[in-house]
Design a protein around this motif. Structure first.
Motif, mmCIF file in Angstrom:
data_model
loop_
_atom_site.group_PDB
_atom_site.id
_atom_site.type_symbol
_atom_site.label_atom_id
_atom_site.label_comp_id
_atom_site.label_asym_id
_atom_site.label_seq_id
_atom_site.Cartn_x
_atom_site.Cartn_y
_atom_site.Cartn_z
ATOM 1 N N PHE A 40 -26.908 44.539 3.154
ATOM 2 C CA PHE A 40 -26.640 45.856 3.742
ATOM 3 C C PHE A 40 -25.148 46.019 4.036
ATOM 4 C CE2 PHE A 40 -31.006 47.043 5.749
ATOM 5 C CZ PHE A 40 -31.552 47.097 4.492
ATOM 6 N N LYS A 41 -24.564 45.003 4.636
ATOM 7 C CA LYS A 41 -23.146 45.067 4.993
ATOM 8 C C LYS A 41 -22.277 45.202 3.748
ATOM 9 C CE LYS A 41 -23.618 42.357 9.262
ATOM 10 N NZ LYS A 41 -23.286 41.088 9.948
ATOM 11 N N ILE A 42 -22.565 44.389 2.739
ATOM 12 C CA ILE A 42 -21.806 44.450 1.488
ATOM 13 C C ILE A 42 -21.966 45.823 0.835
ATOM 14 C CG2 ILE A 42 -21.591 43.519 -0.842
ATOM 15 C CD1 ILE A 42 -20.450 41.718 1.300
ATOM 16 N N THR A 43 -23.176 46.363 0.907
ATOM 17 C CA THR A 43 -23.440 47.664 0.306
ATOM 18 C C THR A 43 -22.642 48.767 0.993
ATOM 19 O OG1 THR A 43 -25.691 46.976 -0.312
ATOM 20 C CG2 THR A 43 -25.231 49.343 -0.267
ATOM 21 N N VAL A 44 -22.594 48.730 2.332
ATOM 22 C CA VAL A 44 -21.841 49.748 3.081
ATOM 23 C C VAL A 44 -20.357 49.677 2.745
ATOM 24 C CG1 VAL A 44 -21.115 50.493 5.384
ATOM 25 C CG2 VAL A 44 -23.498 49.877 4.971
ATOM 26 N N VAL A 45 -19.821 48.470 2.714
ATOM 27 C CA VAL A 45 -18.399 48.289 2.404
ATOM 28 C C VAL A 45 -18.098 48.751 0.978
ATOM 29 C CG1 VAL A 45 -16.553 46.598 2.088
ATOM 30 C CG2 VAL A 45 -18.098 46.406 4.051
ATOM 31 N N THR A 46 -18.938 48.340 0.029
ATOM 32 C CA THR A 46 -18.727 48.715 -1.371
ATOM 33 C C THR A 46 -18.832 50.228 -1.559
ATOM 34 O OG1 THR A 46 -19.688 46.597 -2.073
ATOM 35 C CG2 THR A 46 -19.495 48.337 -3.738
ATOM 36 N N THR A 47 -19.828 50.836 -0.897
ATOM 37 C CA THR A 47 -20.009 52.283 -0.995
ATOM 38 C C THR A 47 -18.787 53.023 -0.468
ATOM 39 O OG1 THR A 47 -22.402 52.006 -0.677
ATOM 40 C CG2 THR A 47 -21.501 54.224 -0.370
ATOM 41 N N ALA A 48 -18.233 52.530 0.637
ATOM 42 C CA ALA A 48 -17.041 53.161 1.219
ATOM 43 C C ALA A 48 -15.837 53.013 0.297
ATOM 44 C CB ALA A 48 -16.750 52.552 2.589
ATOM 45 N N ILE A 49 -15.664 51.839 -0.286
ATOM 46 C CA ILE A 49 -14.530 51.609 -1.186
ATOM 47 C C ILE A 49 -14.601 52.532 -2.395
ATOM 48 C CG2 ILE A 49 -13.476 49.943 -2.771
ATOM 49 C CD1 ILE A 49 -14.211 47.743 -0.770
ATOM 50 N N VAL A 50 -15.786 52.635 -2.988
ATOM 51 C CA VAL A 50 -15.950 53.510 -4.157
ATOM 52 C C VAL A 50 -15.740 54.968 -3.764
ATOM 53 C CG1 VAL A 50 -17.582 54.332 -5.901
ATOM 54 C CG2 VAL A 50 -17.475 51.894 -5.345
ATOM 55 N N SER A 51 -16.190 55.352 -2.572
ATOM 56 C CA SER A 51 -15.976 56.729 -2.101
ATOM 57 C C SER A 51 -14.491 57.031 -1.949
ATOM 58 C CB SER A 51 -16.698 56.953 -0.767
ATOM 59 O OG SER A 51 -18.094 56.962 -0.933
ATOM 60 N N ILE A 52 -13.743 56.059 -1.428
ATOM 61 C CA ILE A 52 -12.294 56.236 -1.290
ATOM 62 C C ILE A 52 -11.645 56.439 -2.656
ATOM 63 C CG2 ILE A 52 -10.141 55.087 -0.628
ATOM 64 C CD1 ILE A 52 -11.711 53.700 1.611
ATOM 65 N N ILE A 53 -12.054 55.630 -3.628
ATOM 66 C CA ILE A 53 -11.498 55.762 -4.976
ATOM 67 C C ILE A 53 -11.857 57.127 -5.567
ATOM 68 C CG2 ILE A 53 -11.544 54.837 -7.328
ATOM 69 C CD1 ILE A 53 -12.083 52.086 -6.122
ATOM 70 N N GLN A 54 -13.089 57.577 -5.320
ATOM 71 C CA GLN A 54 -13.531 58.859 -5.863
ATOM 72 C C GLN A 54 -12.810 60.045 -5.236
ATOM 73 O OE1 GLN A 54 -17.816 58.787 -5.410
ATOM 74 N NE2 GLN A 54 -18.108 57.833 -7.411
ATOM 75 N N VAL A 55 -12.282 59.869 -4.020
ATOM 76 C CA VAL A 55 -11.484 60.929 -3.408
ATOM 77 C C VAL A 55 -10.243 61.209 -4.253
ATOM 78 C CG1 VAL A 55 -10.011 61.490 -1.429
ATOM 79 C CG2 VAL A 55 -12.288 60.550 -1.053
ATOM 80 N N PHE A 56 -9.660 60.159 -4.816
ATOM 81 C CA PHE A 56 -8.450 60.297 -5.624
ATOM 82 C C PHE A 56 -8.748 60.419 -7.119
ATOM 83 C CE2 PHE A 56 -7.349 57.964 -1.767
ATOM 84 C CZ PHE A 56 -6.299 58.726 -1.281
ATOM 85 N N ASP A 57 -9.884 59.858 -7.532
ATOM 86 C CA ASP A 57 -10.263 59.912 -8.942
ATOM 87 C C ASP A 57 -11.767 60.164 -9.031
ATOM 88 O OD1 ASP A 57 -10.636 59.683 -11.639
ATOM 89 O OD2 ASP A 57 -10.148 57.552 -11.766
ATOM 90 N N GLY A 58 -12.142 61.434 -9.153
ATOM 91 C CA GLY A 58 -13.549 61.798 -9.159
ATOM 92 C C GLY A 58 -14.321 61.283 -10.356
ATOM 93 N N SER A 59 -13.631 60.882 -11.400
ATOM 94 C CA SER A 59 -14.317 60.385 -12.597
ATOM 95 C C SER A 59 -14.778 58.939 -12.447
ATOM 96 C CB SER A 59 -13.392 60.494 -13.812
ATOM 97 O OG SER A 59 -12.245 59.666 -13.656
ATOM 98 N N PHE A 60 -14.304 58.254 -11.397
ATOM 99 C CA PHE A 60 -14.649 56.842 -11.212
ATOM 100 C C PHE A 60 -16.120 56.719 -10.818
ATOM 101 C CE2 PHE A 60 -14.903 52.955 -8.581
ATOM 102 C CZ PHE A 60 -14.477 52.036 -9.524
ATOM 103 N N LEU A 61 -16.896 56.001 -11.628
ATOM 104 C CA LEU A 61 -18.337 55.819 -11.416
ATOM 105 C C LEU A 61 -19.029 57.160 -11.144
ATOM 106 C CD1 LEU A 61 -18.538 52.544 -9.263
ATOM 107 C CD2 LEU A 61 -18.856 52.820 -11.719
ATOM 108 N N ASN A 62 -18.616 58.182 -11.881
ATOM 109 C CA ASN A 62 -19.197 59.509 -11.719
ATOM 110 C C ASN A 62 -20.450 59.636 -12.582
ATOM 111 O OD1 ASN A 62 -19.634 62.269 -11.241
ATOM 112 N ND2 ASN A 62 -18.339 62.817 -12.986
#
Length: 249
Positions: free
Chosen positions: A123-145
């Motif tokens: 759960f902890k790893i998932t929350v951290v990973t989800t947040a990191i990917v969300s941050i990347i998507q703020v700047f690059d919406g095509s990332f894991l889109n």
């Protein structure tokens, strides 16, 4: 209660890693999302579980209500044309029935401490990973889109900061998986950390809040606020609870 067996354990671990499996089945190989296959597996395993442990099972009120909800959606399918358009079995093997059987298995299974510890870690790893990917998507919406794969209208909003719905790693599971999978996961983690009186709860709520805010999805944001109510409920000292709650919000 029924002891956790290897099959049940493997099934739950598989569910916990569904964002990864969905990325490969749906995003890479062009097959269905892993949740489609898991749904059928859970229903079949649930039937076997009920038949095998019939005399030992306990069905609390919320599990019975889950079955009522399944029956409601199934009967409604006769009236809105789903069965004519999609067939009987695709309508029968749906999310509501899978949730019903999953609740039966979870409620009647005694989980080992090691399994619980491993689950919380995931759960902890998932929350951290989800947040990191969300941050990347703020700047690059095509990332894991995944919206383009779903052929959703949101795919054309990728460059719109305020309208593009960022689903992070959950986009490959289902269009609403961020709200229906990540939010419940965060709620359980929050409750566990509150019970353990862990100071890390602020950290994980901060990450979860970031994911909810930048998802641009209203019900996800509202659900996150509801999750934070646990802080007020868990703190007997009302002043302390209000301060901690205010800091998170």
């Amino acid at each position: 209660m029924i002891k956790l067996n290897k099959t049940t354990e493997a099934l739950f671990y598989f569910m916990l890693f569904s964002p990864i499996f969905s990325y490969f089945t749906f995003g890479v190989f062009g097959l269905l999302s892993i949740q489609r296959y898991l749904m059928v597996v859970i229903i079949i395993y649930g039937l076997i579980y009920v038949i095998k442990y019939n005399n030992k099972l306990s069905l609390p009120f919320f599990v019975k209500m889950a079955f009522v909800w399944f029956m409601y959606t199934f009967i409604w399918s006769f009236y809105n044309g789903y069965i004519e358009n999609r067939g009987f079995f695709p309508v029968l093997l749906n999310h509501q029935l899978a949730v019903f059987f999953a609740l039966i298995v979870i409620y009647n299974t005694t989980f080992r401490r090691k399994f619980i510890t491993n689950t919380i870690f995931i759960f902890k790893i998932t929350v951290v990973t989800t947040a990191i990917v969300s941050i990347i998507q703020v700047f690059d919406g095509s990332f894991l889109n995944a919206w383009e794969l779903w052929r959703d209208d949101d795919s054309i909003k990728i460059h719109n900061f305020y309208e593009f719905r960022r689903a992070s790693i959950f986009g490959f599971i289902e269009q609403n998986a961020l709200g229906l999978s990540f939010i419940p996961l965060l709620a359980v983690l929050t409750g566990y950390l509150l019970q353990k009186r862990s100071s890390l709860i602020i950290f994980y709520l901060f990450l979860g809040g970031f994911v909810a805010l930048f998802s641009n999805t209203r019900y996800v944001m509202i659900s996150f606020v509801i999750i934070t109510f646990q802080i007020l409920i868990a703190n007997q000292n009302k002043l302390t609870g209000v301060l901690r709650y205010s800091w998170v919000i």
